[in-house]
Design an enzyme around this catalytic site. Structure first.
Site, PDB file in Angstrom:
ATOM      1  N   ARG A  55       4.712  48.535  57.776  1.00 20.42           N
ATOM      2  CA  ARG A  55       3.288  48.038  57.709  1.00 20.42           C
ATOM      3  C   ARG A  55       3.065  46.717  57.708  1.00 20.42           C
ATOM      4  O   ARG A  55       1.993  46.281  58.267  1.00 20.42           O
ATOM      5  CB  ARG A  55       2.947  48.252  56.209  1.00 20.42           C
ATOM      6  CG  ARG A  55       2.884  49.949  55.840  1.00 20.42           C
ATOM      7  CD  ARG A  55       2.637  50.414  54.430  1.00 20.42           C
ATOM      8  NE  ARG A  55       1.226  49.997  54.202  1.00 20.42           N
ATOM      9  CZ  ARG A  55       0.950  49.782  52.881  1.00 20.42           C
ATOM     10  NH1 ARG A  55       1.544  50.120  52.036  1.00 20.42           N
ATOM     11  NH2 ARG A  55      -0.381  49.313  52.737  1.00 20.42           N
ATOM     12  N   GLN A  86      -8.356  45.747  47.610  1.00 24.14           N
ATOM     13  CA  GLN A  86      -7.052  46.558  47.052  1.00 24.14           C
ATOM     14  C   GLN A  86      -5.967  46.475  48.424  1.00 24.14           C
ATOM     15  O   GLN A  86      -4.942  46.990  48.054  1.00 24.14           O
ATOM     16  CB  GLN A  86      -7.559  47.995  46.756  1.00 24.14           C
ATOM     17  CG  GLN A  86      -8.385  48.157  45.566  1.00 24.14           C
ATOM     18  CD  GLN A  86      -9.037  49.922  45.745  1.00 24.14           C
ATOM     19  OE1 GLN A  86      -8.543  50.492  44.887  1.00 24.14           O
ATOM     20  NE2 GLN A  86     -10.100  49.944  46.367  1.00 24.14           N
ATOM     21  N   HIS A 103      -3.738  44.368  44.596  1.00 23.16           N
ATOM     22  CA  HIS A 103      -2.462  45.012  44.907  1.00 23.16           C
ATOM     23  C   HIS A 103      -1.392  44.123  45.700  1.00 23.16           C
ATOM     24  O   HIS A 103      -0.544  44.736  46.221  1.00 23.16           O
ATOM     25  CB  HIS A 103      -2.880  46.127  45.536  1.00 23.16           C
ATOM     26  CG  HIS A 103      -3.726  47.636  44.835  1.00 23.16           C
ATOM     27  ND1 HIS A 103      -4.376  48.474  45.235  1.00 23.16           N
ATOM     28  CD2 HIS A 103      -3.960  47.329  43.371  1.00 23.16           C
ATOM     29  CE1 HIS A 103      -5.009  48.863  44.260  1.00 23.16           C
ATOM     30  NE2 HIS A 103      -4.867  48.530  43.331  1.00 23.16           N
ATOM     31  N   CYS A 130      16.280  36.136  46.146  1.00 22.93           N
ATOM     32  CA  CYS A 130      15.597  35.076  45.969  1.00 22.93           C
ATOM     33  C   CYS A 130      16.689  33.639  45.636  1.00 22.93           C
ATOM     34  O   CYS A 130      17.786  34.055  45.738  1.00 22.93           O
ATOM     35  CB  CYS A 130      14.887  35.278  44.110  1.00 22.93           C
ATOM     36  SG  CYS A 130      14.083  33.864  43.713  1.00 22.93           S
ATOM     37  N   LEU A 194     -17.672  55.803  54.718  1.00 25.61           N
ATOM     38  CA  LEU A 194     -17.933  56.782  55.708  1.00 25.61           C
ATOM     39  C   LEU A 194     -18.511  57.908  55.166  1.00 25.61           C
ATOM     40  O   LEU A 194     -19.250  58.709  55.658  1.00 25.61           O
ATOM     41  CB  LEU A 194     -16.434  57.292  56.338  1.00 25.61           C
ATOM     42  CG  LEU A 194     -15.976  56.701  57.708  1.00 25.61           C
ATOM     43  CD1 LEU A 194     -14.676  57.391  57.951  1.00 25.61           C
ATOM     44  CD2 LEU A 194     -17.251  56.617  58.609  1.00 25.61           C
ATOM     45  N   GLU A 195     -18.369  58.119  53.789  1.00 25.04           N
ATOM     46  CA  GLU A 195     -18.947  59.225  53.408  1.00 25.04           C
ATOM     47  C   GLU A 195     -18.990  58.927  51.698  1.00 25.04           C
ATOM     48  O   GLU A 195     -18.176  58.036  51.312  1.00 25.04           O
ATOM     49  CB  GLU A 195     -18.038  60.662  53.273  1.00 25.04           C
ATOM     50  CG  GLU A 195     -16.555  60.636  52.815  1.00 25.04           C
ATOM     51  CD  GLU A 195     -15.780  61.406  53.329  1.00 25.04           C
ATOM     52  OE1 GLU A 195     -16.150  62.261  54.162  1.00 25.04           O
ATOM     53  OE2 GLU A 195     -14.571  61.410  52.862  1.00 25.04           O
ATOM     54  N   ALA A 209     -17.717  50.966  58.671  1.00 24.30           N
ATOM     55  CA  ALA A 209     -17.675  49.673  58.190  1.00 24.30           C
ATOM     56  C   ALA A 209     -18.123  48.642  59.308  1.00 24.30           C
ATOM     57  O   ALA A 209     -18.972  47.793  58.957  1.00 24.30           O
ATOM     58  CB  ALA A 209     -16.369  49.363  57.650  1.00 24.30           C
TER      59      ALA A 209
HETATM   60  N1  APR Z   1     -15.504  52.773  57.312  1.00 25.62           N
HETATM   61  C1  APR Z   1     -15.801  52.957  55.830  1.00 25.62           C
HETATM   62  N2  APR Z   1     -15.061  53.397  55.079  1.00 25.62           N
HETATM   63  C2  APR Z   1     -14.083  54.162  55.581  1.00 25.62           C
HETATM   64  C3  APR Z   1     -13.603  54.272  56.984  1.00 25.62           C
HETATM   65  C4  APR Z   1     -14.699  53.327  57.927  1.00 25.62           C
HETATM   66  N3  APR Z   1     -14.370  53.157  59.086  1.00 25.62           N
HETATM   67  N4  APR Z   1     -12.697  54.842  57.260  1.00 25.62           N
HETATM   68  C5  APR Z   1     -12.351  55.402  55.869  1.00 25.62           C
HETATM   69  N5  APR Z   1     -13.139  55.250  55.182  1.00 25.62           N
HETATM   70  C6  APR Z   1     -13.089  55.117  53.645  1.00 25.62           C
HETATM   71  C7  APR Z   1     -12.682  56.770  53.331  1.00 25.62           C
HETATM   72  O1  APR Z   1     -13.844  57.525  53.413  1.00 25.62           O
HETATM   73  C8  APR Z   1     -12.275  56.621  51.911  1.00 25.62           C
HETATM   74  O2  APR Z   1     -13.011  56.658  50.884  1.00 25.62           O
HETATM   75  O3  APR Z   1     -12.167  54.452  53.178  1.00 25.62           O
HETATM   76  C9  APR Z   1     -11.539  55.129  51.933  1.00 25.62           C
HETATM   77  C10 APR Z   1     -10.063  55.264  52.002  1.00 25.62           C
HETATM   78  O4  APR Z   1      -9.635  55.590  51.009  1.00 25.62           O
HETATM   79  P1  APR Z   1      -7.912  55.511  50.486  1.00 25.62           P
HETATM   80  O5  APR Z   1      -7.292  55.912  51.567  1.00 25.62           O
HETATM   81  O6  APR Z   1      -7.969  56.278  49.343  1.00 25.62           O
HETATM   82  O7  APR Z   1      -7.914  54.016  50.213  1.00 25.62           O
HETATM   83  P2  APR Z   1      -8.110  52.950  49.004  1.00 25.62           P
HETATM   84  O8  APR Z   1      -9.284  53.472  48.372  1.00 25.62           O
HETATM   85  O9  APR Z   1      -8.185  51.654  49.429  1.00 25.62           O
HETATM   86  O10 APR Z   1      -6.812  53.265  48.037  1.00 25.62           O
HETATM   87  C11 APR Z   1      -7.023  52.476  46.807  1.00 25.62           C
HETATM   88  O11 APR Z   1      -4.547  53.468  46.530  1.00 25.62           O
HETATM   89  O12 APR Z   1      -2.544  54.076  47.262  1.00 25.62           O
HETATM   90  C12 APR Z   1      -3.220  53.118  46.808  1.00 25.62           C
HETATM   91  O13 APR Z   1      -2.713  50.848  46.541  1.00 25.62           O
HETATM   92  C13 APR Z   1      -3.045  51.880  47.363  1.00 25.62           C
HETATM   93  O14 APR Z   1      -4.914  50.202  47.560  1.00 25.62           O
HETATM   94  C14 APR Z   1      -4.576  51.509  47.777  1.00 25.62           C
HETATM   95  C15 APR Z   1      -5.420  52.262  46.723  1.00 25.62           C
END
Ligand code: APR
Length: 221
Positions: A55, A86, A103, A130, A194-195, A209
């Site tokens: 990553r 996050q 995070h 460390c 996105l949704e 975004a």
């Molecule tokens: N533009 C806007 N939104 C987007 C896009 C985009 N191009 N692509 C994806 N998304 C949205 C998806 O619709 C979804 O709601 O981003 C979100 C991604 O969701 P997750 O994959 O669950 O990511 P996140 O919400 O950041 O996860 C929160 O979960 O696993 C832990 O630590 C990890 O910080 C992370 C936390």
């Protein structure tokens, strides 16, 4: 106007960094219990380091996108903008924004014992220590651990005129609870995604975004 913005993996998706819960997301490829918990690190530090090395490499190769730059521009234009993420990537910083990483940060390492933190090498391995002699780990908050800056973030959300969530599925607490905190404090809430992510917001802007965030920022500045 005081604005607190929470970003999730969706803001970095168009920079080529995977989200977590999409059908081809990270948690579809990896068992999070094997790579993102303290137990996993104690059991197999080499596997956990390899997951974060991959990553970290992807993060270094990725570039901030127009959504990251737009938030940095908004923060420059208005001193009352707090950005919380996050995400553990550094794309917000590389776009010029100051953010609170609740995070943790992929590009930083920390000690399992004395809590010292430092800039992570590109690749970390199970033998990394460390200065105090204890094991070094990625400075990323794992499942079952407490996120950073919660009090500061909660205070910022409660004291805002507007709370915005960009690119997050609202599935992981405490981040997912901030919109309820805003609602209780009568703070306007906006979702940019996105949704619709299923949580209740006063307003939603739907779309990628890189298009929706610059447009929203242009409307504010
Ligand atoms: N533009 C806007 N939104 C987007 C896009 C985009 N191009 N692509 C994806 N998304 C949205 C998806 O619709 C979804 O709601 O981003 C979100 C991604 O969701 P997750 O994959 O669950 O990511 P996140 O919400 O950041 O996860 C929160 O979960 O696993 C832990 O630590 C990890 O910080 C992370 C936390």
């Amino acid at each position: 106007m005081k604005i607190t913005i929470l970003t999730g993996a969706g803001i970095s998706a168009e920079s080529g960094l995977g989200t977590f819960r999409s059908t081809d997301g990270l948690w579809a490829k990896y068992d999070l219990a094997k790579v993102a918990t303290p137990e996993a690190f104690n059991r197999d530090p080499a596997m956990v380091h390899e997951f974060y090395n991959l990553r970290r490499k992807a993060c270094i190769e990725a570039q901030p996108n127009p959504a990251h730059f737009a938030l940095a521009e908004l923060q420059r234009a208005s001193p009352n903008v707090t950005i919380v993420t996050q995400n553990v990537d550094d794309l917000h910083e590389r776009a010029g924004a100051k953010v609170l990483h609740m995070h943790g940060e992929l590009m930083r390492a920390r000690c399992v014992k004395c809590d010292r933190r430092w800039e992570a090498p590109v690749r970390m391995s199970a033998g990394d220590l460390c200065d105090c002699g204890a094991a070094a780990r990625p400075d990323v908050v794992w499942f079952g651990e407490s996120p950073y800056f919660i009090e500061e973030i909660t205070h910022a959300v409660r004291g805002s005129d507007l709370f915005v969530v960009i690119g997050s599925s609202g599935k992981v607490y405490p981040a997912a609870g901030f919109v309820q905190i805003a609602d209780k404090a009568r703070v306007d809430t906006l979702e940019i995604n996105l949704e619709r992510n299923g949580q209740v917001f006063d307003r939603s802007i739907v779309g990628p975004a890189t298009q929706t965030v610059p447009e929203w920022v242009r409307g504010l500045i």
